[in-house]
Motif scaffolding. Structure first.
Motif, PDB file in Angstrom:
ATOM      1  N   ALA A 164       3.824   5.753  -5.670  1.00  0.00           N
ATOM      2  CA  ALA A 164       3.858   5.704  -7.132  1.00  0.00           C
ATOM      3  C   ALA A 164       2.775   6.549  -7.776  1.00  0.00           C
ATOM      4  O   ALA A 164       2.919   6.981  -8.925  1.00  0.00           O
ATOM      5  N   LYS A 165       1.675   6.793  -7.070  1.00  0.00           N
ATOM      6  CA  LYS A 165       0.623   7.648  -7.626  1.00  0.00           C
ATOM      7  C   LYS A 165       1.112   9.078  -7.834  1.00  0.00           C
ATOM      8  O   LYS A 165       0.613   9.795  -8.707  1.00  0.00           O
ATOM      9  N   GLN A 166       2.082   9.496  -7.044  1.00  0.00           N
ATOM     10  CA  GLN A 166       2.605  10.859  -7.155  1.00  0.00           C
ATOM     11  C   GLN A 166       3.871  10.934  -8.007  1.00  0.00           C
ATOM     12  O   GLN A 166       4.079  11.892  -8.741  1.00  0.00           O
ATOM     13  N   ILE A 167       4.713   9.917  -7.902  1.00  0.00           N
ATOM     14  CA  ILE A 167       5.925   9.823  -8.733  1.00  0.00           C
ATOM     15  C   ILE A 167       5.940   8.416  -9.309  1.00  0.00           C
ATOM     16  O   ILE A 167       6.269   7.451  -8.607  1.00  0.00           O
ATOM     17  N   ASP A 178       7.707   6.346 -11.054  1.00  0.00           N
ATOM     18  CA  ASP A 178       8.791   5.363 -10.957  1.00  0.00           C
ATOM     19  C   ASP A 178       9.357   5.255  -9.546  1.00  0.00           C
ATOM     20  O   ASP A 178      10.414   4.666  -9.333  1.00  0.00           O
ATOM     21  N   ALA A 179       8.647   5.822  -8.574  1.00  0.00           N
ATOM     22  CA  ALA A 179       9.102   5.762  -7.184  1.00  0.00           C
ATOM     23  C   ALA A 179       8.386   4.629  -6.440  1.00  0.00           C
ATOM     24  O   ALA A 179       7.282   4.234  -6.839  1.00  0.00           O
ATOM     25  N   PRO A 180       8.987   4.119  -5.360  1.00  0.00           N
ATOM     26  CA  PRO A 180      10.292   4.503  -4.826  1.00  0.00           C
ATOM     27  C   PRO A 180      11.435   4.032  -5.724  1.00  0.00           C
ATOM     28  O   PRO A 180      11.362   2.955  -6.311  1.00  0.00           O
ATOM     29  N   HIS A 181      12.453   4.870  -5.803  1.00  0.00           N
ATOM     30  CA  HIS A 181      13.582   4.561  -6.670  1.00  0.00           C
ATOM     31  C   HIS A 181      14.493   3.513  -6.061  1.00  0.00           C
ATOM     32  O   HIS A 181      15.212   2.816  -6.780  1.00  0.00           O
ATOM     33  N   GLU A 182      14.488   3.430  -4.754  1.00  0.00           N
ATOM     34  CA  GLU A 182      15.200   2.378  -4.035  1.00  0.00           C
ATOM     35  C   GLU A 182      14.328   1.925  -2.858  1.00  0.00           C
ATOM     36  O   GLU A 182      13.644   2.747  -2.236  1.00  0.00           O
ATOM     37  N   LYS A 219       0.833  -1.210   0.000  1.00  0.00           N
ATOM     38  CA  LYS A 219       0.000   0.000   0.000  1.00  0.00           C
ATOM     39  C   LYS A 219       0.863   1.255   0.000  1.00  0.00           C
ATOM     40  O   LYS A 219       0.585   2.228  -0.725  1.00  0.00           O
ATOM     41  N   ILE A 220       1.935   1.246   0.796  1.00  0.00           N
ATOM     42  CA  ILE A 220       2.840   2.396   0.837  1.00  0.00           C
ATOM     43  C   ILE A 220       3.457   2.636  -0.537  1.00  0.00           C
ATOM     44  O   ILE A 220       3.530   3.772  -1.020  1.00  0.00           O
ATOM     45  N   ARG A 221       3.897   1.573  -1.186  1.00  0.00           N
ATOM     46  CA  ARG A 221       4.491   1.710  -2.514  1.00  0.00           C
ATOM     47  C   ARG A 221       3.486   2.301  -3.510  1.00  0.00           C
ATOM     48  O   ARG A 221       3.838   3.123  -4.362  1.00  0.00           O
ATOM     49  N   ARG A 222       2.244   1.865  -3.401  1.00  0.00           N
ATOM     50  CA  ARG A 222       1.229   2.347  -4.348  1.00  0.00           C
ATOM     51  C   ARG A 222       0.947   3.839  -4.169  1.00  0.00           C
ATOM     52  O   ARG A 222       0.808   4.570  -5.156  1.00  0.00           O
ATOM     53  N   VAL A 223       0.857   4.313  -2.907  1.00  0.00           N
ATOM     54  CA  VAL A 223       0.554   5.732  -2.709  1.00  0.00           C
ATOM     55  C   VAL A 223       1.731   6.600  -3.124  1.00  0.00           C
ATOM     56  O   VAL A 223       1.548   7.742  -3.563  1.00  0.00           O
TER      57      VAL A 223
END
Length: 351
Positions: free
Chosen positions: A255-258, A260-264, A249-253
């Protein structure tokens, strides 16, 4: 995607004094850290040697003891003893078997001295660790977002503070997201260090949704055009599937703003955990889509050979190693420096 190349800028006097201070313990986050003298502090390679002292000691005693007389015949008994000594460094059976196979293939039935075996150890470990070396990936433009995961007690929050310090010393603007919302001490620890290094921080109420903190942190990073946004996550064991889903869920929120993020996504592993670190990496690599490892607590009590099977079995590059408790005790991983600290002088005469 770009790559960070950390410079070696000399900090100003005030910065140097701050850097010499040990990181606060999460359980005592409200207290000011005690300053450590900057003058006379050993260099990073010396600190790395100190961190690998236990592993090097195994080599210096167990392996050197195989050569109590002048030279040693390479036979089955010798090879089995050598393998046992190597496994005790926590480098894992794979690397140990490769070293033994190399020695057996090249030197069987010959009388050899310790330096010949040392050369084999160095060559085989370097071949395994070089693919594990990788610089930190960054955004082509806008903020670079780094998600940091790891089990409670692994050194995760402290490693974030050290990483932020490393970026700040390199002239980057840093924003921290205090996503470990279930531990108030961890949030306070990050807040203290954000102020100390001049970083912004986004935090939420104790027990609030970590994804909401991550969302606000990225939004603020975009609005303020910071260089790096580092987001902490709640420490969790890989068996807690509901919490592992939260990482998704954290990754999805983010990526909605950037997109290709998180980049690492960095996994912090406690070097003192030994082979238990492999179990941690298995759970987190898949659930958190980890891209690299931070090997923390390489401070003399660890069997640092664990870095070899972790990098080899999971295909995760080791991005950073932490070798102490002060703010500057984190450096990009170098296989050559690692092996120099581990092996140089390992077979020096005793006494």
């Amino acid at each position: 995607m770009a790559l960070f190349r950390f410079g070696r800028k000399e900090p100003a006097a005030a910065e140097a004094a701050s850097a010499a201070e040990p990181l606060p313990d999460a359980g005592a986050a409200a207290a000011s850290p005690t300053a450590e003298p900057a003058v006379g502090r050993p260099g990073f390679l010396d600190r790395l040697r100190a961190g690998l002292a236990k592993t090097a000691q195994v080599l210096q005693t167990d392996v050197r003891d195989l050569f109590k007389r002048e030279g040693r015949l390479v036979d089955e008994a010798f090879l089995e003893e050598l393998r046992g000594a190597l496994v005790r460094t926590d480098m894992g059976p794979g690397a140990a078997d490769a070293i033994v196979t190399d020695v057996q293939g090249r030197l069987r039935a010959r009388v050899v001295d310790p330096d010949v075996v040392l050369d084999s150890i160095r060559t085989q470990l370097l071949a395994r660790l070089r693919p594990a070396e990788a610089r930190l990936a960054t955004a082509a433009s806008g903020p670079t977002v780094i998600l940091v995961t790891g089990v409670n007690g692994s050194g995760k929050t402290t490693s974030i503070a050290k990483l932020a310090r490393l970026f700040a010393r390199d002239g980057k603007r840093v924003l921290l997201g205090a996503g470990d919302t279930f531990r108030a001490a961890a949030v306070e620890q990050l807040a203290m260090w954000a102020g100390r290094i001049g970083a912004d921080i986004v935090r939420g109420e104790t027990g609030c949704d970590p994804a909401s903190v991550a969302h606000r942190a990225v939004a603020e990073a975009l609005a303020k055009n910071v260089d790096v946004c580092i987001i902490d996550t709640a420490g969790r064991l890989q068996t807690q599937s509901n919490l592992m889903q939260e990482l998704g869920k954290i990754r999805r929120v983010i990526a909605k703003q950037i997109p290709d993020a998180p980049h690492e996504t960095l996994l912090v592993i406690d070097a003192t955990a030994g082979q238990n670190a492999l179990s941690q990496a298995k759970g987190f690599k898949e659930a958190a889509a980890c891209t690299g490892i931070v090997l923390a607590k390489l401070d003399g009590s660890a069997r640092g050979g664990v870095i070899v099977p972790v990098a080899e079995q999971f295909g995760l590059p080791v991005k950073f190693v932490g070798v102490g408790e002060s703010a500057d005790d984190l450096e990009p991983f170098s296989p050559e420096a690692f092996l120099a600290a581990l092996l140089d002088g390992a077979f020096a005469p005793a006494g």
